[in-house]
Write an enzyme that holds these catalytic residues in place. Structure first.
Site, short mmCIF file in Angstrom:
data_model
loop_
_atom_site.label_atom_id
_atom_site.label_comp_id
_atom_site.label_asym_id
_atom_site.label_seq_id
_atom_site.Cartn_x
_atom_site.Cartn_y
_atom_site.Cartn_z
N GLY A 182 0.82 -1.20 -0.23
CA GLY A 182 -0.10 0.04 -0.05
C GLY A 182 0.77 1.44 0.04
O GLY A 182 0.23 2.29 0.32
N ASN A 196 -1.18 -6.78 -7.36
CA ASN A 196 -2.56 -6.30 -7.49
C ASN A 196 -3.11 -7.44 -6.83
O ASN A 196 -3.24 -8.33 -7.50
CB ASN A 196 -2.97 -5.85 -8.90
CG ASN A 196 -4.13 -5.54 -9.05
OD1 ASN A 196 -5.06 -5.79 -8.28
ND2 ASN A 196 -4.57 -5.01 -10.29
N TYR A 210 -18.58 8.83 3.07
CA TYR A 210 -17.57 7.62 3.12
C TYR A 210 -18.28 6.42 2.57
O TYR A 210 -17.58 5.63 2.05
CB TYR A 210 -16.82 7.12 4.39
CG TYR A 210 -15.79 6.60 4.59
CD1 TYR A 210 -14.53 7.01 4.04
CD2 TYR A 210 -15.80 5.20 5.16
CE1 TYR A 210 -13.48 6.24 4.13
CE2 TYR A 210 -14.68 4.50 5.40
CZ TYR A 210 -13.48 4.88 4.77
OH TYR A 210 -12.50 4.08 4.83
N LYS A 233 -14.92 -1.11 5.47
CA LYS A 233 -14.36 -1.23 6.66
C LYS A 233 -14.77 -1.89 7.75
O LYS A 233 -14.19 -2.65 8.71
CB LYS A 233 -13.93 0.44 7.20
CG LYS A 233 -12.81 0.92 6.24
CD LYS A 233 -11.72 0.52 6.05
CE LYS A 233 -10.66 1.24 5.36
NZ LYS A 233 -9.39 0.78 4.90
N ALA A 276 -4.88 9.03 -1.19
CA ALA A 276 -6.42 8.44 -1.25
C ALA A 276 -7.13 9.44 -0.78
O ALA A 276 -8.41 9.70 -1.24
CB ALA A 276 -6.35 7.22 -0.30
#
Ligand code: 0WE
Length: 258
Positions: free
Chosen positions: A13, A67, A158, A165, A198
Site C-alpha cells: 500500500g 495487485n 464515506y 471497513k 487517497a
C-alpha cells in the site's frame, strides 16, 4: 524496548511519500525489521519507479508487483518471499479502493459492481493475503491492517468504504480467532483523517481535518509516523498479548460525543 531485529516484514500500500504505509515502513525499518515492499503495477511502470526511488533508503530485500485483484500476482509475491526469506513475521495491509463516484452522493444508489469492487479490494484482500502469508509465518506473526471510523459510524460521503471497513474490522476478529493457535496475531489501526493521495481525492477532506483540529482532545490530526509507531508496537513482542483489536490512533477524536 521496541525491537524488530531478525523480523521480516511485508508492507503493502505504499503509493507515495504521504502514504500511511510509507510511515509504517519507515518505523519498521527504524526498529530493525527487514522489509519487503509491494506496489500496484501500472502499464508504463512510472508509478513503480516512483515507489522504488522512495523506498530505496530502506533497502528492501524484495520489491514486488502485487495487485490483489489478480490471484496469480499474490501467489508470485509469496513465492518470491518463500525464496528470499526463511520466514515471514509481519504483514502490513494498507489497501483500499472504491470508485470515486461511490464516495459521494446517495449511498442508497451504490451499484452492485461498486459494492463488490470496494469489498473485494478493501476487505477480502486481508483474507487473501493472510491465507498466503500463513504457511510462511512459521515462528508466529503479526498482521496489521488500516481501518477508519467510517466503518463504525456514519461519516458523510464515506459510503461504501464504510461497509468495506466494517467487513475489514470483522475480518480482523475472525482471522485473529482462526490464526491465534498458530501464534499469528491480527489487529487493526483506526487512523484519524490524514492528507494522503487517497484522501486528497476526496471532496471536503480539508474541512474534515479542520473539524478534527477543533474537536479532537489533542486538537490536531495524527501523522503517518504516529500510525507507523503504533504498527511497529503491534508487530513487536511488546504487543504479544494483543490480537483481534482495533486501536484508535486519532488524537482521541472517536471518544467525543459533541
Ligand atoms: O479509506 C479512506 C480512503 C479510501 C479510498 C480513497 C479513494 C479516493 C480515490 C478508497 N478509494 C478511493 N478511490 C478513488 O478513486 N480514508 C479513510 C480517507 C477518506 O476517504 C473519505 C473520507 C476519508 C477520511 C471519503 C469520504 C469521506 C471521508
Amino acid at each position: 524496548m521496541l525491537d524488530l531485529t531478525g523480523k521480516n516484514a511485508l508492507v503493502t500500500g505504499i503509493a507515495n511519500n504521504r502514504s500511511i504505509a510509507w510511515g509504517i515502513a519507515q518505523q519498521l525499518h527504524q526498529a530493525g525489521a527487514k522489509l519487503g515492499v509491494t506496489y500496484l503495477p501500472d502499464e508504463r511502470g512510472r508509478h513503480e519507479q516512483k515507489v522504488k526511488n522512495l523506498v530505496e533508503p530502506l533497502a528492501p530485500s524484495l520489491f514486488l508487483p502485487c495487485n490483489v485483484q489478480d490471484e496469480a500476482q499474490v501467489q508470485s509475491t509469496f513465492a518470491a518471499i518463500a525464496n528470499q526469506w526463511d520466514k515471514l513475521d509481519i504483514l502490513i495491509h494498507c489497501l483500499a479502493f472504491a470508485n470515486k463516484d461511490d464516495l459521494s452522493g446517495q449511498f442508497s444508489h451504490t451499484s452492485r459492481q461498486g459494492f463488490t469492487l470496494a469489498l473485494d479490494v478493501s476487505a477480502y484482500s486481508l483474507i487473501q493475503l493472510s491465507a498466503a502469508a500463513q504457511p510462511l509465518m512459521r515462528a508466529g506473526g503479526s498482521i496489521v491492517t488500516l481501518t477508519y471510523l467510517g466503518g463504525v459510524r456514519v461519516i458523510p460521503n464515506y459510503n461504501v468504504m464504510g461497509i468495506a471497513k466494517a467487513a475489514l474490522e470483522m475480518n480482523v476478529r475472525y482471522l485473529a480467532a482462526d490464526l491465534g493457535p498458530q501464534k499469528i496475531r491480527v489487529n487493526g489501526i483506526s487512523a484519524g483523517p490524514i492528507r494522503t493521495l487517497a484522501s486528497s481525492a476526496v471532496g471536503g477532506i480539508l474541512d474534515m481535518i479542520h473539524h478534527v483540529e477543533t474537536v479532537a482532545p489533542l486538537r490536531r490530526t495524527v501523522t503517518q509516523t504516529e500510525v507507523g509507531n503504533t504498527a511497529a508496537f503491534l508487530c513487536s513482542d511488546l504487543a504479544s498479548g494483543i490480537t483481534g483489536q482495533v486501536l484508535y490512533v486519532d488524537s482521541g477524536y472517536s471518544i467525543m460525543g459533541m
